[in-house]
Structure formats: structure tokens, C-alpha cells
Design a protein around this motif. Structure first.
Motif, PDB file in Angstrom:
ATOM      1  N   LYS A 102       0.771  -1.238  -0.038  1.00  0.00           N
ATOM      2  CA  LYS A 102      -0.176   0.132   0.097  1.00  0.00           C
ATOM      3  C   LYS A 102       0.725   1.280  -0.116  1.00  0.00           C
ATOM      4  N   GLY A 103       2.073   1.066   0.426  1.00  0.00           N
ATOM      5  CA  GLY A 103       2.799   2.422   0.301  1.00  0.00           C
ATOM      6  C   GLY A 103       2.826   3.340   1.503  1.00  0.00           C
ATOM      7  N   LEU A 104       2.349   2.914   2.496  1.00  0.00           N
ATOM      8  CA  LEU A 104       1.714   3.958   3.619  1.00  0.00           C
ATOM      9  C   LEU A 104       2.642   4.382   4.664  1.00  0.00           C
ATOM     10  N   TYR A 105       3.929   3.761   4.897  1.00  0.00           N
ATOM     11  CA  TYR A 105       4.922   3.652   5.908  1.00  0.00           C
ATOM     12  C   TYR A 105       6.321   4.177   5.421  1.00  0.00           C
ATOM     13  N   ALA A 106       7.005   4.868   6.047  1.00  0.00           N
ATOM     14  CA  ALA A 106       8.466   5.267   5.888  1.00  0.00           C
ATOM     15  C   ALA A 106       9.138   4.116   6.120  1.00  0.00           C
ATOM     16  N   GLY A 107       8.815   3.372   7.196  1.00  0.00           N
ATOM     17  CA  GLY A 107       9.435   1.848   7.452  1.00  0.00           C
ATOM     18  C   GLY A 107       8.412   0.950   8.048  1.00  0.00           C
ATOM     19  N   LEU A 108       8.712  -0.441   7.768  1.00  0.00           N
ATOM     20  CA  LEU A 108       7.907  -1.544   8.309  1.00  0.00           C
ATOM     21  C   LEU A 108       8.905  -2.328   9.107  1.00  0.00           C
ATOM     22  N   HIS A 109       8.679  -2.881  10.459  1.00  0.00           N
ATOM     23  CA  HIS A 109       9.493  -3.534  11.217  1.00  0.00           C
ATOM     24  C   HIS A 109       8.796  -4.775  12.157  1.00  0.00           C
ATOM     25  N   THR A 110       9.393  -5.812  11.783  1.00  0.00           N
ATOM     26  CA  THR A 110       8.899  -7.122  12.286  1.00  0.00           C
ATOM     27  C   THR A 110       9.326  -7.320  13.867  1.00  0.00           C
ATOM     28  N   VAL A 111       8.530  -7.183  14.709  1.00  0.00           N
ATOM     29  CA  VAL A 111       8.738  -7.229  16.106  1.00  0.00           C
ATOM     30  C   VAL A 111       7.701  -8.022  16.895  1.00  0.00           C
ATOM     31  N   ASP A 112       8.355  -8.703  17.989  1.00  0.00           N
ATOM     32  CA  ASP A 112       7.586  -9.532  18.785  1.00  0.00           C
ATOM     33  C   ASP A 112       7.484  -8.797  20.224  1.00  0.00           C
ATOM     34  N   LEU A 113       6.518  -8.155  20.550  1.00  0.00           N
ATOM     35  CA  LEU A 113       6.365  -7.014  21.478  1.00  0.00           C
ATOM     36  C   LEU A 113       6.511  -7.898  23.069  1.00  0.00           C
ATOM     37  N   THR A 114       6.284  -9.139  22.917  1.00  0.00           N
ATOM     38  CA  THR A 114       6.413  -9.832  24.169  1.00  0.00           C
ATOM     39  C   THR A 114       7.830 -10.007  24.602  1.00  0.00           C
ATOM     40  N   ALA A 115       8.848  -9.839  23.695  1.00  0.00           N
ATOM     41  CA  ALA A 115      10.195 -10.064  23.948  1.00  0.00           C
ATOM     42  C   ALA A 115      11.051  -8.666  23.985  1.00  0.00           C
ATOM     43  N   PRO A 116      12.016  -8.612  24.446  1.00  0.00           N
ATOM     44  CA  PRO A 116      12.832  -7.384  24.253  1.00  0.00           C
ATOM     45  C   PRO A 116      13.264  -7.017  22.777  1.00  0.00           C
ATOM     46  N   PHE A 117      13.146  -5.699  22.412  1.00  0.00           N
ATOM     47  CA  PHE A 117      13.606  -5.625  21.142  1.00  0.00           C
ATOM     48  C   PHE A 117      14.220  -3.988  21.143  1.00  0.00           C
ATOM     49  N   THR A 118      15.123  -3.841  19.935  1.00  0.00           N
ATOM     50  CA  THR A 118      15.818  -2.468  19.933  1.00  0.00           C
ATOM     51  C   THR A 118      15.089  -1.692  19.246  1.00  0.00           C
ATOM     52  N   PRO A 119      14.479  -0.235  19.804  1.00  0.00           N
ATOM     53  CA  PRO A 119      13.812   0.503  18.881  1.00  0.00           C
ATOM     54  C   PRO A 119      14.567   1.132  17.705  1.00  0.00           C
ATOM     55  N   PRO A 120      13.920   1.059  16.452  1.00  0.00           N
ATOM     56  CA  PRO A 120      14.592   1.589  15.291  1.00  0.00           C
ATOM     57  C   PRO A 120      14.759   2.872  15.149  1.00  0.00           C
ATOM     58  N   ALA A 121      14.183   3.645  16.144  1.00  0.00           N
ATOM     59  CA  ALA A 121      14.227   5.171  16.108  1.00  0.00           C
ATOM     60  C   ALA A 121      13.293   5.735  17.186  1.00  0.00           C
ATOM     61  N   VAL A 122      13.374   7.222  17.421  1.00  0.00           N
ATOM     62  CA  VAL A 122      12.483   7.647  18.413  1.00  0.00           C
ATOM     63  C   VAL A 122      11.489   8.288  18.039  1.00  0.00           C
ATOM     64  N   PHE A 123      10.270   8.102  18.552  1.00  0.00           N
ATOM     65  CA  PHE A 123       8.883   8.707  17.990  1.00  0.00           C
ATOM     66  C   PHE A 123       8.264   9.720  18.950  1.00  0.00           C
ATOM     67  N   GLY A 124       7.643  10.731  18.168  1.00  0.00           N
ATOM     68  CA  GLY A 124       6.812  11.631  19.023  1.00  0.00           C
ATOM     69  C   GLY A 124       5.494  11.390  19.328  1.00  0.00           C
TER      70      GLY A 124
END
Length: 213
Positions: A102-124
Motif C-alpha cells: 500500500k506504500g503507507l509507511y516510511a518503515g515497516l518493522h517485524t517485532v515481537d512485543l512480548t520479547a525485548p527489542f531494539t527501537p529503530p528510532a525515537v517517535f513523537g
């Protein structure tokens, strides 16, 4: 392949998910039916509701936006923001692929939020519709999501109303507030589907609005 199921059966299957692996397996096939067979036929207005809350409470600094459990991109469609403003996060590569097309996002990230993950950026801002619900996420990842957010970032998080009570979201939010992590949350109960007379049509969500402190 997933056999042909009614929209209600698709929703019940999603609610019955128990583990991250179940999630991956289910949405591998559900991704192909999500928009047309589920969202459209059930009158799934939840993503648009979350988008409305963002636009109601957002300030100019509340960008870029992290869309948690973005699925096929329905929240991004409803938010109608420039592509470079919003990033999508989901555990399902198959759902993310639908968003990618659909071309809606600047970036798409596969993440399991039940486990620790490294944020790709800081968001407002951080938004979510349909991820904190039966068979999906409980309250524990709420604290993890703070790592994505800049100071004073806006959160608009939808939680299935029954799930909110059953999984203890209230006490979890109270703890985050008492630890000085978030502002006092606003809570408003909203419909998830447009037709209250349809199966699951009376399902509701609690929309939580707060800021990282």
C-alpha cells in the motif's frame, strides 16, 4: 491454506490465539482475507477511531508516529499522514507485506512485543488498534513501548474493554503512573464495529491517551 471462513469466524480465530507462534501461523493466511473479509464486512471502525484520537490530541511535535500492530495498514490509511511520518510494527511478516504494497509507511518493522527489542528510532507518538486484545498482548508491553518514545510523546492505545479488565490494564497503568513514567491516562470507551446488531457488534475498546513523562 486457511479454509474459507466467515468474518465472525476470522475474528473468533484471532481471539483464540495463545502464543507468538500461533499469531504468526494464523496471520500467515488471515493476511489475505483481513481487509475484504474481516474489516470491510464486519464494519471494523476501530482503526479510524484511533486515528481520530490521534488527530484530536496531537501537537506539532507528536511526529513521527509508531503504529503498533499495524497489520495491513488500516490505521495509517485512516490517519492520512505523509508517508515519511509513520512507521509500522507487527509480528506478522505476511501482514506487513500487505502494508508494504500500500506504500503507507516510511518503515515497516517485524517485532515481537512480548520479547525485548531494539527501537529503530525515537517517535513523537505511539498508536495502536486491535493489538491489545484477546489472544494478543496484555499490559506488560506498555512499558516496553516507552523505549520507542521521545519525552512527552503522545500515546493513543486501544485495548479491548473486556481484555482491559481481565488482564489488569488498570493496575498496570497505575503502576506506570506512580513510577513517574506517564501522565495520568485519559480513558474513553468506544465501539469497535459500526453495526451493534452484528456478531460481536457490541464489542468495545478502551482508548488510553497519555504522554511519556
Amino acid at each position: 491454506m486457511m479454509k474459507k471462513r466467515t468474518p465472525t469466524e476470522l475474528l473468533q480465530g484471532a481471539y483464540a490465539i495463545e502464543t507468538p507462534k500461533d499469531n504468526l501461523d494464523y496471520y500467515e493466511d488471515f493476511a489475505d482475507h483481513y481487509d475484504a473479509e474481516f474489516a470491510k464486512k464486519l464494519g471494523y471502525i476501530y482503526p479510524a477511531v484511533i486515528a481520530e484520537f490521534y488527530h484530536k490530541h496531537a501537537e506539532p511535535a507528536d511526529r513521527p508516529v509508531a503504529d503498533i500492530g499495524c497489520g495491513t495498514g488500516l490505521v495509517a490509511e485512516a490517519m492520512n499522514l505523509p508517508k515519511d511520518i509513520i512507521h509500522g510494527f507487527d509480528i506478522s511478516p505476511d501482514m506487513l507485506e500487505k502494508s508494504r504494497r500500500k506504500g503507507l509507511y516510511a518503515g515497516l518493522h517485524t517485532v515481537d512485543l512480548t520479547a525485548p527489542f531494539t527501537p529503530p528510532a525515537v517517535f513523537g507518538a505511539v498508536v495502536s488498534a486491535g493489538t491489545f486484545t484477546h489472544g494478543h498482548l496484555g499490559p506488560d508491553p506498555l512499558k516496553n513501548l516507552l523505549a520507542l518514545a521521545a519525552p512527552n510523546a503522545l500515546f493513543c492505545i486501544g485495548v479491548n474493554a473486556q481484555h482491559y479488565v481481565a488482564k489488569g490494564f488498570g493496575p498496570a497503568l497505575d503502576a506506570m503512573r506512580s513510577q513517574g513514567l506517564i501522565s495520568p491516562p485519559l480513558l474513553e470507551t468506544v465501539p469497535i464495529f459500526s453495526d451493534p446488531n452484528s456478531p460481536h457488534g457490541k464489542d468495545q475498546a478502551n482508548v488510553l491517551v497519555y504522554r511519556k513523562t
